[in-house]
Design an enzyme around this catalytic site. Structure first.
Site, PDB file in Angstrom:
ATOM      1  N   PRO A   1       0.824  -1.222   0.000  1.00 13.58           N
ATOM      2  CA  PRO A   1       0.000   0.000   0.000  1.00 13.58           C
ATOM      3  C   PRO A   1       0.859   1.273   0.000  1.00 13.58           C
ATOM      4  O   PRO A   1       0.499   2.267  -0.641  1.00 13.58           O
ATOM      5  CB  PRO A   1      -0.815  -0.106   1.302  1.00 13.58           C
ATOM      6  CG  PRO A   1      -0.804  -1.550   1.653  1.00 13.58           C
ATOM      7  CD  PRO A   1       0.526  -2.079   1.176  1.00 13.58           C
ATOM      8  N   TYR A   2       1.992   1.239   0.696  1.00 14.09           N
ATOM      9  CA  TYR A   2       2.890   2.405   0.704  1.00 14.09           C
ATOM     10  C   TYR A   2       3.413   2.657  -0.707  1.00 14.09           C
ATOM     11  O   TYR A   2       3.399   3.794  -1.201  1.00 14.09           O
ATOM     12  CB  TYR A   2       4.051   2.174   1.680  1.00 14.09           C
ATOM     13  CG  TYR A   2       5.039   3.324   1.739  1.00 14.09           C
ATOM     14  CD1 TYR A   2       4.738   4.485   2.438  1.00 14.09           C
ATOM     15  CD2 TYR A   2       6.271   3.254   1.089  1.00 14.09           C
ATOM     16  CE1 TYR A   2       5.646   5.550   2.495  1.00 14.09           C
ATOM     17  CE2 TYR A   2       7.182   4.318   1.137  1.00 14.09           C
ATOM     18  CZ  TYR A   2       6.854   5.456   1.836  1.00 14.09           C
ATOM     19  OH  TYR A   2       7.746   6.513   1.884  1.00 14.09           O
ATOM     20  N   VAL A   3       3.870   1.595  -1.360  1.00 11.15           N
ATOM     21  CA  VAL A   3       4.397   1.719  -2.729  1.00 11.15           C
ATOM     22  C   VAL A   3       3.305   2.263  -3.657  1.00 11.15           C
ATOM     23  O   VAL A   3       3.548   3.180  -4.457  1.00 11.15           O
ATOM     24  CB  VAL A   3       4.943   0.350  -3.214  1.00 11.15           C
ATOM     25  CG1 VAL A   3       5.211   0.363  -4.711  1.00 11.15           C
ATOM     26  CG2 VAL A   3       6.209  -0.018  -2.437  1.00 11.15           C
TER      27      VAL A   3
ATOM     28  N   SER B   1       0.733   4.048  -2.788  1.00 11.48           N
ATOM     29  CA  SER B   1       0.432   5.446  -2.425  1.00 11.48           C
ATOM     30  C   SER B   1       1.496   6.393  -2.981  1.00 11.48           C
ATOM     31  O   SER B   1       1.180   7.494  -3.435  1.00 11.48           O
ATOM     32  CB  SER B   1       0.311   5.604  -0.900  1.00 11.48           C
ATOM     33  OG  SER B   1       1.580   5.607  -0.256  1.00 11.48           O
ATOM     34  N   LYS B   2       2.746   5.970  -2.962  1.00 16.50           N
ATOM     35  CA  LYS B   2       3.809   6.861  -3.429  1.00 16.50           C
ATOM     36  C   LYS B   2       3.861   6.911  -4.960  1.00 16.50           C
ATOM     37  O   LYS B   2       4.303   7.917  -5.536  1.00 16.50           O
ATOM     38  CB  LYS B   2       5.148   6.450  -2.815  1.00 16.50           C
ATOM     39  CG  LYS B   2       5.208   6.717  -1.306  1.00 16.50           C
ATOM     40  CD  LYS B   2       5.018   8.209  -0.984  1.00 16.50           C
ATOM     41  CE  LYS B   2       5.174   8.533   0.487  1.00 16.50           C
ATOM     42  NZ  LYS B   2       5.071   9.979   0.772  1.00 16.50           N
TER      43      LYS B   2
END
Ligand code: NDP
Length: 250
Positions: free
Chosen positions: A153-155, A157-158
């Site tokens: 999810p971080y990847v 989002s970025k």
């Protein structure tokens, strides 16, 4: 480099954002510090003002559109206009294999890292259009360019931060607004202190995978953002600048 510019910094209460407050102020900017932890940003603004810089703090949860609008209004009321914005607020979130993650991880990361940027961009661009232009720098990550294991999810989002950067740069180029992103590699901050503590050996492994063999100081990311916010990068828009010791190049 940032003389007479009014610059809003989100996530200014620690790490890269707090370092940016100093770097931008030293370059001559009036800085507006936005974050949720009021005591931190108030103390940092007081510290900067005591040293002869110009700073003001405004409480802002970027997930709330009205907070983002209030932060921008604070900048224009306090300093007369908004010339620049460093959209830096963000979280790393919990890590786990993708199929084991719950909805909560996704919701929290997307809400802060993506909706937060969406809220800030709309408010900032509105204010910049009113005064004939400006510059925006969004804080993505090397995770906005390549994969990071157990951080789906971080990847995602970025990568979305990169998407918003490209879309906004394209849409407002003729109206005098430049929009770029920085993509930091591993940077020493509260996010990473916590992460290193939970994952023994991870710092050494990342240093090993980084051509320069070390993590970044928050000021090194802020310096790149300062250049992108300044008129020295006047023909640069829609780009994502890795500030990563060569990590994504490898
Ligand atoms: P920190 O945890 O030190 O700083 C994060 C900042 O974001 C804090 O000031 C926090 O303030 C703020 N923030 C979080 N949620 C919200 C919210 N809902 N509304 C407003 N502010 C919020 O970490 P970093 O300095 O490392 O992180 C800054 C940015 O850099 C993030 O976007 C991160 O993804 C990115 N980045 C960091 C890397 C690293 O290795 N450190 C690498 C690549 C990218 P408060 O809690 O007071 O609201």
């Amino acid at each position: 480099m940032l003389e007479n510019k009014v610059v809003l910094i989100t996530g200014a209460s620690s790490g890269i954002g707090a370092a940016a407050a100093y770097v931008f102020a030293r370059e001559g900017a009036s800085v507006v510090l936005a974050a949720r932890r009021e005591e931190r940003i108030a103390a940092l603004a007081a510290e900067l003002n005591d040293k002869g810089f110009k700073a003001s703090a405004v409480v802002c949860d970027v997930t709330r559109a009205e907070d983002a609008r209030r932060a921008v209004a604070h900048a224009t009321e306090r300093f007369g206009r908004l010339d620049g914005a460093f959209n830096n607020a963000g979280i790393g979130g919990d890590q786990a294999p993708l199929h084991e993650m719950g909805d909560e991880v996704y919701d929290t990361i997307m809400d802060i890292n993506v909706r937060g940027l969406w809220n800030c961009l709309r408010a900032e661009i509105g204010a910049m259009l009113a005064t004939g232009g400006g510059a925006v720098v969004n804080n993505s990550s090397v995770g906005g360019l390549v994969a990071i294991p157990t951080a789906a999810p971080y990847v995602a989002s970025k990568h979305a931060v990169v998407g918003f950067t490209r879309a906004a740069a394209d849409e407002y180029a003729r109206q005098g607004i430049r929009v770029n992103a920085v993509a930091p590699g591993l940077t020493r901050s509260e996010i990473t202190t916590d992460w290193f503590a939970r994952n023994p050996g991870i710092e050494d492994a990342i240093n090993e995978a980084t051509p320069q063999g070390r993590t970044a100081a928050p000021e090194e990311i802020a310096e790149a953002a300062a250049w992108l916010l300044s008129d020295r990068s006047s023909y640069v828009t829609g780009t994502v600048l890795p500030v990563d010791g060569g990590y994504v190049n490898r």
